[in-house]
Design a protein around this motif. Structure first.
Motif, PDB file in Angstrom:
ATOM      1  N   ASP A 226       0.670  -1.236  -0.149  1.00  0.00           N
ATOM      2  CA  ASP A 226       0.081   0.160  -0.156  1.00  0.00           C
ATOM      3  C   ASP A 226       0.757   1.363   0.009  1.00  0.00           C
ATOM      4  O   ASP A 226       0.412   2.143  -0.618  1.00  0.00           O
ATOM      5  CB  ASP A 226      -0.959  -0.084   1.201  1.00  0.00           C
ATOM      6  CG  ASP A 226      -1.964  -0.925   1.042  1.00  0.00           C
ATOM      7  OD1 ASP A 226      -2.326  -1.502   0.093  1.00  0.00           O
ATOM      8  OD2 ASP A 226      -2.251  -1.577   2.255  1.00  0.00           O
ATOM      9  N   GLU A 227       2.001   1.180   0.717  1.00  0.00           N
ATOM     10  CA  GLU A 227       3.080   2.415   0.632  1.00  0.00           C
ATOM     11  C   GLU A 227       4.098   2.044  -0.186  1.00  0.00           C
ATOM     12  O   GLU A 227       4.453   1.281  -0.005  1.00  0.00           O
ATOM     13  CB  GLU A 227       3.528   2.619   2.231  1.00  0.00           C
ATOM     14  CG  GLU A 227       2.076   2.765   3.180  1.00  0.00           C
ATOM     15  CD  GLU A 227       1.497   4.178   2.838  1.00  0.00           C
ATOM     16  OE1 GLU A 227       2.123   5.070   2.615  1.00  0.00           O
ATOM     17  OE2 GLU A 227       0.368   4.276   3.048  1.00  0.00           O
TER      18      GLU A 227
ATOM     19  N   GLU B  63       8.069   2.018  -1.558  1.00  0.00           N
ATOM     20  CA  GLU B  63       9.361   1.703  -0.611  1.00  0.00           C
ATOM     21  C   GLU B  63      10.652   2.241  -1.096  1.00  0.00           C
ATOM     22  O   GLU B  63      11.462   1.587  -0.964  1.00  0.00           O
ATOM     23  CB  GLU B  63       9.152   0.341  -0.147  1.00  0.00           C
ATOM     24  CG  GLU B  63       7.991  -0.412   0.469  1.00  0.00           C
ATOM     25  CD  GLU B  63       7.846  -1.750   0.434  1.00  0.00           C
ATOM     26  OE1 GLU B  63       9.052  -2.575   0.118  1.00  0.00           O
ATOM     27  OE2 GLU B  63       7.053  -2.364   0.982  1.00  0.00           O
ATOM     28  N   GLY B  64      10.392   3.125  -2.000  1.00  0.00           N
ATOM     29  CA  GLY B  64      11.675   3.685  -2.986  1.00  0.00           C
ATOM     30  C   GLY B  64      12.009   2.796  -4.029  1.00  0.00           C
ATOM     31  O   GLY B  64      13.147   2.856  -4.607  1.00  0.00           O
ATOM     32  N   VAL B  65      11.124   1.706  -4.370  1.00  0.00           N
ATOM     33  CA  VAL B  65      11.368   0.842  -5.642  1.00  0.00           C
ATOM     34  C   VAL B  65      10.073   0.995  -6.464  1.00  0.00           C
ATOM     35  O   VAL B  65       8.854   1.573  -5.973  1.00  0.00           O
ATOM     36  CB  VAL B  65      11.707  -0.624  -5.390  1.00  0.00           C
ATOM     37  CG1 VAL B  65      12.981  -0.519  -4.428  1.00  0.00           C
ATOM     38  CG2 VAL B  65      10.409  -1.154  -4.546  1.00  0.00           C
ATOM     39  N   THR B  66      10.188   0.568  -7.661  1.00  0.00           N
ATOM     40  CA  THR B  66       8.775   0.750  -8.423  1.00  0.00           C
ATOM     41  C   THR B  66       8.264  -0.803  -8.590  1.00  0.00           C
ATOM     42  O   THR B  66       8.979  -1.905  -8.862  1.00  0.00           O
ATOM     43  CB  THR B  66       9.175   0.911  -9.920  1.00  0.00           C
ATOM     44  OG1 THR B  66       9.632   2.484  -9.776  1.00  0.00           O
ATOM     45  CG2 THR B  66       7.780   1.086 -10.724  1.00  0.00           C
ATOM     46  N   PHE B  67       6.971  -0.889  -8.122  1.00  0.00           N
ATOM     47  CA  PHE B  67       6.320  -2.012  -8.228  1.00  0.00           C
ATOM     48  C   PHE B  67       5.631  -2.109  -9.316  1.00  0.00           C
ATOM     49  O   PHE B  67       4.760  -1.334  -9.805  1.00  0.00           O
ATOM     50  CB  PHE B  67       5.263  -2.398  -7.024  1.00  0.00           C
ATOM     51  CG  PHE B  67       6.172  -2.578  -5.509  1.00  0.00           C
ATOM     52  CD1 PHE B  67       6.641  -3.647  -5.214  1.00  0.00           C
ATOM     53  CD2 PHE B  67       6.306  -1.579  -4.844  1.00  0.00           C
ATOM     54  CE1 PHE B  67       7.067  -4.109  -4.172  1.00  0.00           C
ATOM     55  CE2 PHE B  67       7.032  -1.881  -3.726  1.00  0.00           C
ATOM     56  CZ  PHE B  67       7.580  -2.839  -3.230  1.00  0.00           C
ATOM     57  N   LEU B  68       5.800  -3.552 -10.045  1.00  0.00           N
ATOM     58  CA  LEU B  68       4.930  -3.717 -11.319  1.00  0.00           C
ATOM     59  C   LEU B  68       4.119  -5.033 -11.102  1.00  0.00           C
ATOM     60  O   LEU B  68       4.488  -5.856 -10.416  1.00  0.00           O
ATOM     61  CB  LEU B  68       5.965  -4.081 -12.442  1.00  0.00           C
ATOM     62  CG  LEU B  68       7.035  -2.929 -12.631  1.00  0.00           C
ATOM     63  CD1 LEU B  68       8.131  -3.434 -13.618  1.00  0.00           C
ATOM     64  CD2 LEU B  68       6.473  -1.866 -13.474  1.00  0.00           C
ATOM     65  N   THR B  69       2.875  -4.897 -11.925  1.00  0.00           N
ATOM     66  CA  THR B  69       2.030  -6.130 -11.711  1.00  0.00           C
ATOM     67  C   THR B  69       1.689  -6.629 -13.050  1.00  0.00           C
ATOM     68  O   THR B  69       0.583  -7.273 -13.139  1.00  0.00           O
ATOM     69  CB  THR B  69       0.739  -5.536 -10.960  1.00  0.00           C
ATOM     70  OG1 THR B  69       0.153  -4.401 -11.559  1.00  0.00           O
ATOM     71  CG2 THR B  69       0.998  -5.223  -9.498  1.00  0.00           C
ATOM     72  N   CYS B  70       2.639  -6.339 -13.759  1.00  0.00           N
ATOM     73  CA  CYS B  70       2.343  -6.844 -15.402  1.00  0.00           C
ATOM     74  C   CYS B  70       2.959  -8.029 -15.715  1.00  0.00           C
ATOM     75  O   CYS B  70       3.416  -8.698 -14.881  1.00  0.00           O
ATOM     76  CB  CYS B  70       2.715  -5.613 -16.292  1.00  0.00           C
ATOM     77  SG  CYS B  70       4.779  -5.320 -15.973  1.00  0.00           S
ATOM     78  N   ASP B  71       2.576  -8.608 -16.901  1.00  0.00           N
ATOM     79  CA  ASP B  71       3.343  -9.617 -17.602  1.00  0.00           C
ATOM     80  C   ASP B  71       4.827  -9.431 -17.468  1.00  0.00           C
ATOM     81  O   ASP B  71       5.428  -8.506 -17.555  1.00  0.00           O
ATOM     82  CB  ASP B  71       2.844  -9.694 -18.779  1.00  0.00           C
ATOM     83  CG  ASP B  71       3.633 -10.979 -19.709  1.00  0.00           C
ATOM     84  OD1 ASP B  71       4.535 -10.663 -20.467  1.00  0.00           O
ATOM     85  OD2 ASP B  71       3.138 -12.152 -19.580  1.00  0.00           O
ATOM     86  N   LEU B  72       5.532 -10.625 -17.268  1.00  0.00           N
ATOM     87  CA  LEU B  72       7.017 -10.690 -17.172  1.00  0.00           C
ATOM     88  C   LEU B  72       7.707 -10.229 -18.476  1.00  0.00           C
ATOM     89  O   LEU B  72       8.524  -9.365 -18.250  1.00  0.00           O
ATOM     90  CB  LEU B  72       7.500 -12.146 -17.133  1.00  0.00           C
ATOM     91  CG  LEU B  72       9.156 -12.398 -17.072  1.00  0.00           C
ATOM     92  CD1 LEU B  72       9.474 -11.829 -15.814  1.00  0.00           C
ATOM     93  CD2 LEU B  72       9.283 -14.090 -16.976  1.00  0.00           C
ATOM     94  N   ALA B  73       7.382 -10.300 -19.499  1.00  0.00           N
ATOM     95  CA  ALA B  73       8.021  -9.934 -20.547  1.00  0.00           C
ATOM     96  C   ALA B  73       7.853  -8.082 -20.504  1.00  0.00           C
ATOM     97  O   ALA B  73       8.667  -7.610 -21.069  1.00  0.00           O
ATOM     98  CB  ALA B  73       7.337 -10.283 -22.120  1.00  0.00           C
ATOM     99  N   GLU B  74       6.647  -7.710 -20.412  1.00  0.00           N
ATOM    100  CA  GLU B  74       6.237  -6.162 -20.222  1.00  0.00           C
ATOM    101  C   GLU B  74       7.230  -5.778 -18.887  1.00  0.00           C
ATOM    102  O   GLU B  74       7.786  -4.606 -19.179  1.00  0.00           O
ATOM    103  CB  GLU B  74       4.884  -6.095 -19.930  1.00  0.00           C
ATOM    104  CG  GLU B  74       4.688  -4.522 -19.974  1.00  0.00           C
ATOM    105  CD  GLU B  74       3.146  -4.330 -19.331  1.00  0.00           C
ATOM    106  OE1 GLU B  74       2.792  -3.275 -19.158  1.00  0.00           O
ATOM    107  OE2 GLU B  74       2.315  -5.185 -19.704  1.00  0.00           O
TER     108      GLU B  74
END
Length: 179
Positions: A86-87, A89-100
């Motif tokens: 939710d918060e 953490e200084g990194v970018t979280f991705l929820t896409c397909d692996l290739a993307e």
């Protein structure tokens, strides 16, 4: 035209490994790595790196090792996960397909290499043919148990050795992935 001609760096699985094939000890312990990689023994690797892509498990293990210092000098860090926090953490979280996710992180690398860390993430990228190179720091320690270099079910991946370098107690091995 190759990816390198197009100004894209390589996709590199990068990991430290015990002589008996573990990238983490029991309970995902990785403190033993810092016994050998206290200083930057191979500065050319960091200089060639523009971004990192890791899985959530590797991200969580890194936070447990050093919760106050999850920064990385090799550019932006991307975490591929089904469960973003939710918060921020200084990194970018991705929820896409692996290739993307690989394409997004590779683009952010700005023409430099994209490092892939973690056994599951690396195995998935290797299975999908997304990796150009495997770089392994072999450390002079036997752990006896822990997280193996690759996950079960990876299958055969043919590699071509092209470099080995010794710096202090650490041997760096580099392989091209045969495609």
């Amino acid at each position: 035209m190759s990816d390198m001609d197009a100004g894209l760096g390589k996709v590199v699985v990068n990991r430290a490994m015990s002589l008996d094939g573990f990238i983490a000890g029991p309970d995902n312990a990785m403190d033993w790595v810092f016994d050998y990689l206290k200083e930057d023994l191979f500065p050319e690797v960091m200089a060639a790196t523009g971004a990192m892509l890791i899985g959530r498990g590797t991200h969580e293990a890194a936070k447990r090792m050093s919760p106050e210092n999850t920064g990385y000098d090799g550019g932006p860090v991307f975490v591929l996960t089904h469960r973003p926090p939710d918060e921020p953490e200084g990194v970018t979280f991705l929820t896409c397909d692996l290739a993307e996710a690989v394409a997004t992180a590779r683009d952010a690398a700005g023409g430099k290499n994209l490092e892939i860390l973690g056994a599951a993430m690396a195995s998935q990228c290797l299975q999908r043919g997304l990796v150009d190179e495997v770089l392994v720091y072999v450390l002079p320690v036997l752990l006896g148990d822990g997280v193996r270099f690759s996950t079960s079910g990876l299958g055969r991946i043919d590699l071509e050795p092209f470099s080995n370098t010794q710096s202090g107690p650490v041997t760096m091995l580099r392989f091209r992935v045969r495609k």
